[in-house]
Design a protein around this motif. Sequence first.
Motif, PDB file in Angstrom:
ATOM      1  N   GLU A  10       6.956 -21.404  27.688  1.00 21.91           N
ATOM      2  CA  GLU A  10       8.348 -21.325  27.092  1.00 21.91           C
ATOM      3  C   GLU A  10       8.549 -20.214  26.269  1.00 21.91           C
ATOM      4  OE1 GLU A  10       9.348 -25.371  25.992  1.00 21.91           O
ATOM      5  OE2 GLU A  10       8.763 -26.291  27.988  1.00 21.91           O
ATOM      6  N   ASN A  11       7.548 -19.392  25.913  1.00 22.46           N
ATOM      7  CA  ASN A  11       7.716 -18.461  25.033  1.00 22.46           C
ATOM      8  C   ASN A  11       8.037 -18.760  23.520  1.00 22.46           C
ATOM      9  OD1 ASN A  11       7.428 -15.634  24.615  1.00 22.46           O
ATOM     10  ND2 ASN A  11       9.776 -15.147  24.549  1.00 22.46           N
ATOM     11  N   ARG A  12       7.644 -20.101  23.461  1.00 21.79           N
ATOM     12  CA  ARG A  12       7.727 -20.615  21.771  1.00 21.79           C
ATOM     13  C   ARG A  12       6.157 -20.296  20.839  1.00 21.79           C
ATOM     14  NH1 ARG A  12       9.432 -26.598  23.905  1.00 21.79           N
ATOM     15  NH2 ARG A  12       9.231 -27.226  21.636  1.00 21.79           N
ATOM     16  N   LEU A  13       6.224 -19.011  20.853  1.00 22.43           N
ATOM     17  CA  LEU A  13       4.848 -18.761  20.192  1.00 22.43           C
ATOM     18  C   LEU A  13       4.630 -19.162  18.874  1.00 22.43           C
ATOM     19  CD1 LEU A  13       4.810 -14.810  21.542  1.00 22.43           C
ATOM     20  CD2 LEU A  13       3.995 -17.178  22.792  1.00 22.43           C
ATOM     21  N   LYS A  14       5.552 -19.307  17.942  1.00 19.26           N
ATOM     22  CA  LYS A  14       5.258 -19.884  16.736  1.00 19.26           C
ATOM     23  C   LYS A  14       5.002 -21.328  16.834  1.00 19.26           C
ATOM     24  CE  LYS A  14       8.070 -17.317  13.330  1.00 19.26           C
ATOM     25  NZ  LYS A  14       9.216 -17.431  12.257  1.00 19.26           N
ATOM     26  N   GLU A  15       5.535 -22.124  17.573  1.00 20.45           N
ATOM     27  CA  GLU A  15       5.052 -23.457  17.636  1.00 20.45           C
ATOM     28  C   GLU A  15       3.670 -23.726  18.294  1.00 20.45           C
ATOM     29  OE1 GLU A  15       8.378 -26.254  19.076  1.00 20.45           O
ATOM     30  OE2 GLU A  15       9.546 -24.327  19.299  1.00 20.45           O
ATOM     31  N   ALA A  16       3.475 -22.531  19.268  1.00 20.07           N
ATOM     32  CA  ALA A  16       2.191 -22.558  19.704  1.00 20.07           C
ATOM     33  C   ALA A  16       0.943 -22.454  18.994  1.00 20.07           C
ATOM     34  CB  ALA A  16       1.924 -21.763  21.073  1.00 20.07           C
ATOM     35  N   LEU A  17       1.391 -21.552  17.886  1.00 16.10           N
ATOM     36  CA  LEU A  17       0.449 -21.058  16.841  1.00 16.10           C
ATOM     37  C   LEU A  17       0.092 -22.253  15.820  1.00 16.10           C
ATOM     38  CD1 LEU A  17       1.548 -17.294  16.455  1.00 16.10           C
ATOM     39  CD2 LEU A  17      -0.982 -18.187  17.107  1.00 16.10           C
ATOM     40  N   GLU A  18       1.216 -22.967  15.540  1.00 15.03           N
ATOM     41  CA  GLU A  18       1.246 -23.924  14.570  1.00 15.03           C
ATOM     42  C   GLU A  18       0.368 -25.118  15.260  1.00 15.03           C
ATOM     43  OE1 GLU A  18       2.364 -24.451  11.740  1.00 15.03           O
ATOM     44  OE2 GLU A  18       3.594 -22.495  11.636  1.00 15.03           O
ATOM     45  N   LEU A  19       0.556 -25.226  16.765  1.00 11.17           N
ATOM     46  CA  LEU A  19      -0.513 -26.493  17.241  1.00 11.17           C
ATOM     47  C   LEU A  19      -1.703 -25.782  17.355  1.00 11.17           C
ATOM     48  CD1 LEU A  19      -0.653 -28.956  18.919  1.00 11.17           C
ATOM     49  CD2 LEU A  19       0.056 -27.551  21.005  1.00 11.17           C
ATOM     50  N   ALA A  20      -2.217 -24.643  17.455  1.00  9.64           N
ATOM     51  CA  ALA A  20      -3.237 -24.041  17.401  1.00  9.64           C
ATOM     52  C   ALA A  20      -4.063 -24.235  16.040  1.00  9.64           C
ATOM     53  CB  ALA A  20      -3.572 -22.653  17.871  1.00  9.64           C
ATOM     54  N   GLU A  21      -3.229 -23.648  15.038  1.00 10.87           N
ATOM     55  CA  GLU A  21      -3.852 -23.821  13.644  1.00 10.87           C
ATOM     56  C   GLU A  21      -4.237 -25.244  13.302  1.00 10.87           C
ATOM     57  OE1 GLU A  21      -2.690 -21.916   9.467  1.00 10.87           O
ATOM     58  OE2 GLU A  21      -0.748 -22.911  10.687  1.00 10.87           O
ATOM     59  N   HIS A  22      -3.545 -26.273  13.733  1.00  8.70           N
ATOM     60  CA  HIS A  22      -3.805 -27.613  13.405  1.00  8.70           C
ATOM     61  C   HIS A  22      -5.316 -27.820  14.231  1.00  8.70           C
ATOM     62  CE1 HIS A  22      -3.272 -32.073  12.845  1.00  8.70           C
ATOM     63  NE2 HIS A  22      -3.597 -32.343  14.015  1.00  8.70           N
ATOM     64  N   GLU A  23      -5.630 -27.425  15.378  1.00  7.57           N
ATOM     65  CA  GLU A  23      -6.893 -27.744  15.863  1.00  7.57           C
ATOM     66  C   GLU A  23      -7.976 -26.905  15.443  1.00  7.57           C
ATOM     67  OE1 GLU A  23      -7.562 -30.058  18.545  1.00  7.57           O
ATOM     68  OE2 GLU A  23      -5.447 -30.879  18.234  1.00  7.57           O
ATOM     69  N   THR A  24      -7.582 -25.868  14.449  1.00  6.05           N
ATOM     70  CA  THR A  24      -8.601 -24.988  14.042  1.00  6.05           C
ATOM     71  C   THR A  24      -9.267 -25.094  12.767  1.00  6.05           C
ATOM     72  OG1 THR A  24      -6.843 -23.538  13.592  1.00  6.05           O
ATOM     73  CG2 THR A  24      -7.928 -23.109  15.536  1.00  6.05           C
ATOM     74  N   GLN A  25      -8.744 -26.371  12.296  1.00  6.37           N
ATOM     75  CA  GLN A  25      -9.128 -26.889  10.812  1.00  6.37           C
ATOM     76  C   GLN A  25     -10.496 -26.808  10.269  1.00  6.37           C
ATOM     77  OE1 GLN A  25      -6.703 -30.311   9.897  1.00  6.37           O
ATOM     78  NE2 GLN A  25      -4.615 -29.118   9.924  1.00  6.37           N
ATOM     79  N   ASP A  26     -11.171 -27.054  11.386  1.00 12.18           N
ATOM     80  CA  ASP A  26     -12.825 -27.364  11.323  1.00 12.18           C
ATOM     81  C   ASP A  26     -13.452 -25.977  11.763  1.00 12.18           C
ATOM     82  OD1 ASP A  26     -12.375 -29.801  10.421  1.00 12.18           O
ATOM     83  OD2 ASP A  26     -12.616 -30.722  12.397  1.00 12.18           O
ATOM     84  N   ASP A  27     -12.794 -24.787  11.930  1.00 13.83           N
ATOM     85  CA  ASP A  27     -13.351 -23.579  12.331  1.00 13.83           C
ATOM     86  C   ASP A  27     -12.666 -22.454  11.517  1.00 13.83           C
ATOM     87  OD1 ASP A  27     -14.227 -21.334  13.792  1.00 13.83           O
ATOM     88  OD2 ASP A  27     -14.516 -22.363  15.732  1.00 13.83           O
ATOM     89  N   SER A  28     -13.566 -21.991  10.803  1.00 14.13           N
ATOM     90  CA  SER A  28     -12.674 -20.990   9.898  1.00 14.13           C
ATOM     91  C   SER A  28     -12.531 -19.713  10.426  1.00 14.13           C
ATOM     92  CB  SER A  28     -13.487 -20.475   8.562  1.00 14.13           C
ATOM     93  OG  SER A  28     -14.856 -20.289   9.084  1.00 14.13           O
ATOM     94  N   LYS A  29     -13.365 -19.510  11.467  1.00 14.89           N
ATOM     95  CA  LYS A  29     -13.256 -17.898  12.218  1.00 14.89           C
ATOM     96  C   LYS A  29     -11.997 -18.229  13.007  1.00 14.89           C
ATOM     97  CE  LYS A  29     -15.563 -15.069  15.390  1.00 14.89           C
ATOM     98  NZ  LYS A  29     -16.760 -14.672  16.041  1.00 14.89           N
ATOM     99  N   LEU A  30     -11.715 -19.242  13.857  1.00 11.47           N
ATOM    100  CA  LEU A  30     -10.673 -19.343  14.575  1.00 11.47           C
ATOM    101  C   LEU A  30      -9.240 -19.789  13.948  1.00 11.47           C
ATOM    102  CD1 LEU A  30     -11.952 -21.912  17.544  1.00 11.47           C
ATOM    103  CD2 LEU A  30     -11.315 -19.314  17.546  1.00 11.47           C
ATOM    104  N   GLU A  31      -9.559 -20.101  12.611  1.00  9.97           N
ATOM    105  CA  GLU A  31      -8.121 -20.198  11.623  1.00  9.97           C
ATOM    106  C   GLU A  31      -7.832 -18.887  11.313  1.00  9.97           C
ATOM    107  OE1 GLU A  31      -7.088 -22.962   8.058  1.00  9.97           O
ATOM    108  OE2 GLU A  31      -9.189 -22.820   8.633  1.00  9.97           O
ATOM    109  N   LYS A  32      -8.538 -18.141  10.854  1.00 13.86           N
ATOM    110  CA  LYS A  32      -8.398 -16.714  10.729  1.00 13.86           C
ATOM    111  C   LYS A  32      -7.504 -15.948  11.865  1.00 13.86           C
ATOM    112  CE  LYS A  32     -12.104 -15.964   7.019  1.00 13.86           C
ATOM    113  NZ  LYS A  32     -13.126 -15.187   6.805  1.00 13.86           N
TER     114      LYS A  32
END
Length: 253
Positions: A185-207
């Motif tokens: 749906e091209n809702r990239l900001k929301e996709a990144l917010e969702l991904a950020e929530h999942e990367t909290q235990d992985d500093s490399k992916l969070e960066k």
Amino acid sequence: MKVELEELIDKLSSGHKISDLLPKAILIAKKLNQKELIKWLKLELHGYFSTNPEMTDKDEVPQYRTVAGIYYDKFGNPLILNDPKYSFINETRLRNSISEIEALGKESTGFIQIINYDASYLLKQYFNIEIQCFKFPVAALKNILDRVRMETLERMLSLEIAASSQNTPKSKKAFIGNLNALIIENRLKEALELAEHETQDDSKLEKEVILQKARLNELERQERLGTAKPEEIEIQKIKIRAAILELGDHLSK
């Protein structure tokens, strides 16, 4: 297959000649039995001519292959039509293969001159006007090439989304499903917010998420100010979509 898709997406995003990449896209589409995609890719690769087996009576040259220009007679006089209802006459859709369009754009500067036999016949029959050639700006070719590149990228990304979903563990299926839906749906900001929530235990992916958010913010700024061409912004957004897909692939394991 996943590696092949990733490599093709990377090359499509990096400015490689589209004519060199379409055969690879066709090979991938064949392996995944994507018949409609194969047909479109072969039409773009070989041109929208009756000699192309993929071209049928039901097929039309896509609208994005339209170029606007002016017809000239054999004395070099332009055909000027001021009536808006005849504006379509000063347009034509290019049937050429992608490699021919690339070559025309590389060899020509300013304006390109072609002979359009179909238009010549129609103008003679219905308007009793004899024309010799059709001239249009070379910049119009870049618009066609950019559109084919973006369309191929979009379709390859869709295949990658489908492929990644098939190999996702059950525990991560809901997350990947939501992420893919936002990307489509091209809702990239929301996709990144969702991904950020999942990367909290992985500093490399969070960066990596933070980096992509910064890239997206910069693109939106350029879009607002009009400091970058729309097609360039679209290609950069497609790259961000590919990066989010890769993040989702890491997070689904």
